[in-house]
Design a protein around this motif. Sequence first.
Motif, short mmCIF file in Angstrom:
data_model
loop_
_atom_site.label_atom_id
_atom_site.label_comp_id
_atom_site.label_asym_id
_atom_site.label_seq_id
_atom_site.Cartn_x
_atom_site.Cartn_y
_atom_site.Cartn_z
N PHE A 48 0.86 -1.17 0.00
CA PHE A 48 0.00 0.00 0.00
C PHE A 48 0.91 1.23 0.00
O PHE A 48 1.81 1.34 0.84
N ASP A 49 0.69 2.17 -0.93
CA ASP A 49 1.67 3.25 -1.12
C ASP A 49 1.87 4.14 0.10
O ASP A 49 2.94 4.70 0.28
N ILE A 50 0.86 4.26 0.97
CA ILE A 50 1.04 5.14 2.12
C ILE A 50 2.01 4.58 3.16
O ILE A 50 2.40 5.28 4.09
N SER A 51 2.42 3.31 2.97
CA SER A 51 3.45 2.76 3.87
C SER A 51 4.79 3.45 3.64
O SER A 51 5.65 3.46 4.54
N VAL A 52 4.98 4.02 2.44
CA VAL A 52 6.29 4.59 2.08
C VAL A 52 6.67 5.74 3.01
O VAL A 52 7.80 5.82 3.49
N TRP A 53 5.70 6.64 3.28
CA TRP A 53 6.08 7.77 4.16
C TRP A 53 6.23 7.32 5.60
O TRP A 53 7.04 7.88 6.35
N GLU A 54 5.46 6.31 6.02
CA GLU A 54 5.64 5.79 7.38
C GLU A 54 7.08 5.35 7.60
O GLU A 54 7.68 5.61 8.65
N LEU A 55 7.65 4.68 6.59
CA LEU A 55 8.99 4.11 6.73
C LEU A 55 10.09 5.16 6.60
O LEU A 55 11.06 5.14 7.35
N ILE A 150 1.91 9.00 -3.53
CA ILE A 150 1.30 9.01 -2.20
C ILE A 150 0.21 10.09 -2.17
O ILE A 150 -0.68 10.08 -2.99
N PHE A 151 0.29 11.06 -1.26
CA PHE A 151 -0.74 12.09 -1.17
C PHE A 151 -0.27 13.38 -1.81
O PHE A 151 0.93 13.64 -1.90
N MET A 152 -1.25 14.24 -2.21
CA MET A 152 -0.86 15.51 -2.83
C MET A 152 -1.72 16.69 -2.36
O MET A 152 -1.54 17.80 -2.82
N ALA A 153 -2.65 16.44 -1.44
CA ALA A 153 -3.45 17.52 -0.88
C ALA A 153 -3.69 17.24 0.60
O ALA A 153 -3.74 16.08 1.03
#
Length: 262
Positions: A48-55, A150-153
């Motif tokens: 899931f792409d939002i895991s990238v910023w967590e890491l 990931i996110f942009m807004a």
Amino acid sequence: LIYTSGSTGKPKGVMVPNKGVANYLLWMKDFFEVDTNTKILAKTSISFDISVWELFLPLISGGTLVLKKRIDLESPEQIASAIEDHKITIIQFVPSGLRLFNNASNLERLTSLENIFCGGEKMPTALQNEVLQNYNGKLHNLYGPTEASIFMAHHTCTENFNHYNVPIGKPIYNSSMYILDDHKNLVPRGIPGHIYIGGKILANGYWKNELQTKKAFVTYLNDNTPEILYSTGDIGRLLPEGSFEFQGRNDNQIKIRGYRVE
């Protein structure tokens, strides 16, 4: 590569550029003043792409990345215990997960938790208000498909908000968002239209799928200057104060616990 909408049997491999991820991480680091006091709990699957910023966010900021076994984070009660035990300051959920967490845990006792990030699905106003009644920190609504690196807004939630939908906010660094009609013309504020996004955050298209890439990544003339935009398939509008609001889809795609199902 992050694969999305796999329920169709034809998953699309989104080619996410390093510069898009770096742009998002640096925005988060600056905007939320992430530093050596920050502690983030990694609880999202790496598919899931939002895991990238967590890491990576704690690792570029001198903060602490807390890793737990999957079996230790299977229930809201276990997540709450991990937050208490490790003095977690930042955590993220999809809205459906946040509802379960809010119903099962006493947010008031989680005094270390400064920020809750929520994204991947539409956040109902009722859920926002329920969380803010029990929580003394800040709740953030984030928007962005996988094609946005990931996110942009981003929108910081506030109590007593009377819109039906919680806003998705305003674009982050080096990103843009437009509400266009069926002919790719800008629509006035307050009028629903199609959400298009652009900027350095854009993916490079779909892996070995030129037809789908050409269909979704289109050229838009912004003051006669060509700009590549991604057609999200989402319907939204620009609110009077300058924030954007997500209203739904222009097709049959739905979200289930943050996963796209076409």
